[in-house]
Scaffold this motif. Sequence first.
Motif, PDB file in Angstrom:
ATOM      1  N   ALA A  17       0.767  -1.253  -0.020  1.00  0.00           N
ATOM      2  CA  ALA A  17      -0.136  -0.001   0.032  1.00  0.00           C
ATOM      3  C   ALA A  17       0.823   1.079   0.149  1.00  0.00           C
ATOM      4  N   SER A  18       1.954   1.287   0.212  1.00  0.00           N
ATOM      5  CA  SER A  18       3.054   2.309   0.916  1.00  0.00           C
ATOM      6  C   SER A  18       3.888   2.702  -0.694  1.00  0.00           C
ATOM      7  N   GLY A  19       3.657   1.980  -1.701  1.00  0.00           N
ATOM      8  CA  GLY A  19       4.427   2.033  -2.971  1.00  0.00           C
ATOM      9  C   GLY A  19       5.820   1.510  -2.914  1.00  0.00           C
ATOM     10  N   TRP A  20       6.093   0.909  -1.935  1.00  0.00           N
ATOM     11  CA  TRP A  20       7.179   0.323  -1.569  1.00  0.00           C
ATOM     12  C   TRP A  20       7.648  -0.908  -2.669  1.00  0.00           C
ATOM     13  N   ALA A  21       6.525  -1.981  -2.497  1.00  0.00           N
ATOM     14  CA  ALA A  21       6.620  -2.967  -3.590  1.00  0.00           C
ATOM     15  C   ALA A  21       6.441  -2.637  -5.051  1.00  0.00           C
ATOM     16  N   ASP A  22       5.869  -1.423  -5.357  1.00  0.00           N
ATOM     17  CA  ASP A  22       5.851  -0.877  -6.618  1.00  0.00           C
ATOM     18  C   ASP A  22       7.473  -0.382  -7.192  1.00  0.00           C
TER      19      ASP A  22
ATOM     20  N   PHE B 266       5.657   4.153   7.502  1.00  0.00           N
ATOM     21  CA  PHE B 266       6.436   3.475   6.550  1.00  0.00           C
ATOM     22  C   PHE B 266       6.481   4.322   5.137  1.00  0.00           C
ATOM     23  N   THR B 267       5.044   4.802   5.110  1.00  0.00           N
ATOM     24  CA  THR B 267       4.849   5.686   3.604  1.00  0.00           C
ATOM     25  C   THR B 267       6.070   6.890   3.623  1.00  0.00           C
ATOM     26  N   PHE B 268       6.235   7.418   4.927  1.00  0.00           N
ATOM     27  CA  PHE B 268       7.316   8.447   5.187  1.00  0.00           C
ATOM     28  C   PHE B 268       8.377   8.002   4.941  1.00  0.00           C
ATOM     29  N   PHE B 269       9.024   6.777   5.607  1.00  0.00           N
ATOM     30  CA  PHE B 269      10.284   6.348   5.275  1.00  0.00           C
ATOM     31  C   PHE B 269      10.441   5.902   3.776  1.00  0.00           C
ATOM     32  N   ASN B 270       9.416   5.476   2.970  1.00  0.00           N
ATOM     33  CA  ASN B 270       9.532   5.480   1.543  1.00  0.00           C
ATOM     34  C   ASN B 270       9.650   6.736   0.757  1.00  0.00           C
ATOM     35  N   MET B 271       9.011   7.470   1.080  1.00  0.00           N
ATOM     36  CA  MET B 271       8.745   8.660   0.207  1.00  0.00           C
ATOM     37  C   MET B 271       9.928  10.046   0.780  1.00  0.00           C
ATOM     38  N   VAL B 272      10.594   9.751   1.639  1.00  0.00           N
ATOM     39  CA  VAL B 272      11.718  10.628   1.804  1.00  0.00           C
ATOM     40  C   VAL B 272      12.590  10.807   0.583  1.00  0.00           C
ATOM     41  N   GLU B 273      12.890   9.932   0.007  1.00  0.00           N
ATOM     42  CA  GLU B 273      13.592  10.069  -1.379  1.00  0.00           C
ATOM     43  C   GLU B 273      12.653   9.682  -2.629  1.00  0.00           C
ATOM     44  N   ASN B 274      11.655   9.039  -2.442  1.00  0.00           N
ATOM     45  CA  ASN B 274      10.934   8.904  -3.602  1.00  0.00           C
ATOM     46  C   ASN B 274       9.594   9.561  -3.932  1.00  0.00           C
TER      47      ASN B 274
END
Length: 396
Positions: free
Chosen positions: A161-166, A220-228
């Motif tokens: 859901a966070s975009g990580w797997a994408d 986790f979305t915060f963690f993912n989106m820091v650079e992405n």
Amino acid sequence: MAESIWKTSEIAATGPLAGVRVLDMSSVVMGPLATLMLADMGADVIKVENRGGSHSGDMMRYAGSSPTGDLGPIFMALNRNKKAVTIDGRDELGKAQLETLLKDADVFFHNVRMAGMARLGLDYESVKAINPGIIYIHCCGYGAEGPYAKRQAYDDLVQAASGWADLYAKRSGGDPSYTPSLVADKTVGLFATTATLAALVHKERTGHGQFVSVPMFECFTFFNMVENLYGQTFPGDGKFGYTRSMNPRRRPYPTKDGFIAIVPYVDRQWERFFEIGGRPGVFQDPRFSTYEERTRHTGDLYAIIEEVAATKTTDEWVELLDKEDIPAMRFNRIEDVPSDPHLAATGFFMDAHAPHIGDYRTLRHPIAFAGSPVNQRLAPQCVGAQNHELPGAAND
């Protein structure tokens, strides 16, 4: 008996949180990792698990084989320095035991959905009535304000859901994929540790406890989106995903006899790397001559690094790049990590022994406090090992 159970072990805690009391009702990975950090840093942690059935306690106890049957390998990694009790919060004795423990706790920590805790009389307002200064940490799946608030959350669900797997799909042009690690659970567990420490500082300054929500999806979305978040940071039609980390060539490079990680970073390192690799003109190429241009042309740059890396053995590269102070590391298979010379020199993998377990391997706490060093005081405990110390226990 409440005072005795809050004493973690016969070995005194030396870490910076010595004397902080944490009542821990978390389970599986996310919560136990957070409370492991607190316990290693000196907090007295009492792990409260459910009572009853053939598999009492945290389900992670039974993931993987173990000498005791209830101390599986992942549980072992996450639950040292904690006392273990089983309490049935639905009966009168269990309620009384929890109330006694809560009265003396600084932190109440759990990752149970709030509706279940309310049924047990353990929602924030009820616990605050028992201990007005309590710091109440709730690790939840999703923030209470959103439509997902009542849903369950697990590592795979949040990676998806966070975009990580994408990220894997965007990098490879293929299907989305999960990281082969419980990366969401572990990351959010560290968010929860940070939140607890911040709340302890607030209480030290003001004397007030508080309710703290740590939502897994948002963290986790915060963690993912820091650079992405990247190209979408400013108005326009920029793309998501940091170009350097998204490039499919970002990986250990094949050498003549293995693999190596090479990361020249500043201009001097890039120039010298290409000279050593027999490609002295590359750095003069306008695509690579500045940090901004290298970022735009990451794929082309990585392709050349891959070509250069293949010209020498791993040992040759390590020796040459170390001399030039160019960042590089030998690639380790996971089987190689325990014998890595640096980790061996620092004693990172520790051999230990406990009478109820036998010999086992554990990990040294990775943070070094010069003035208040952490210590390992208590091996992971079997289900209900300290039940006899509970208030109202049969041998009181």
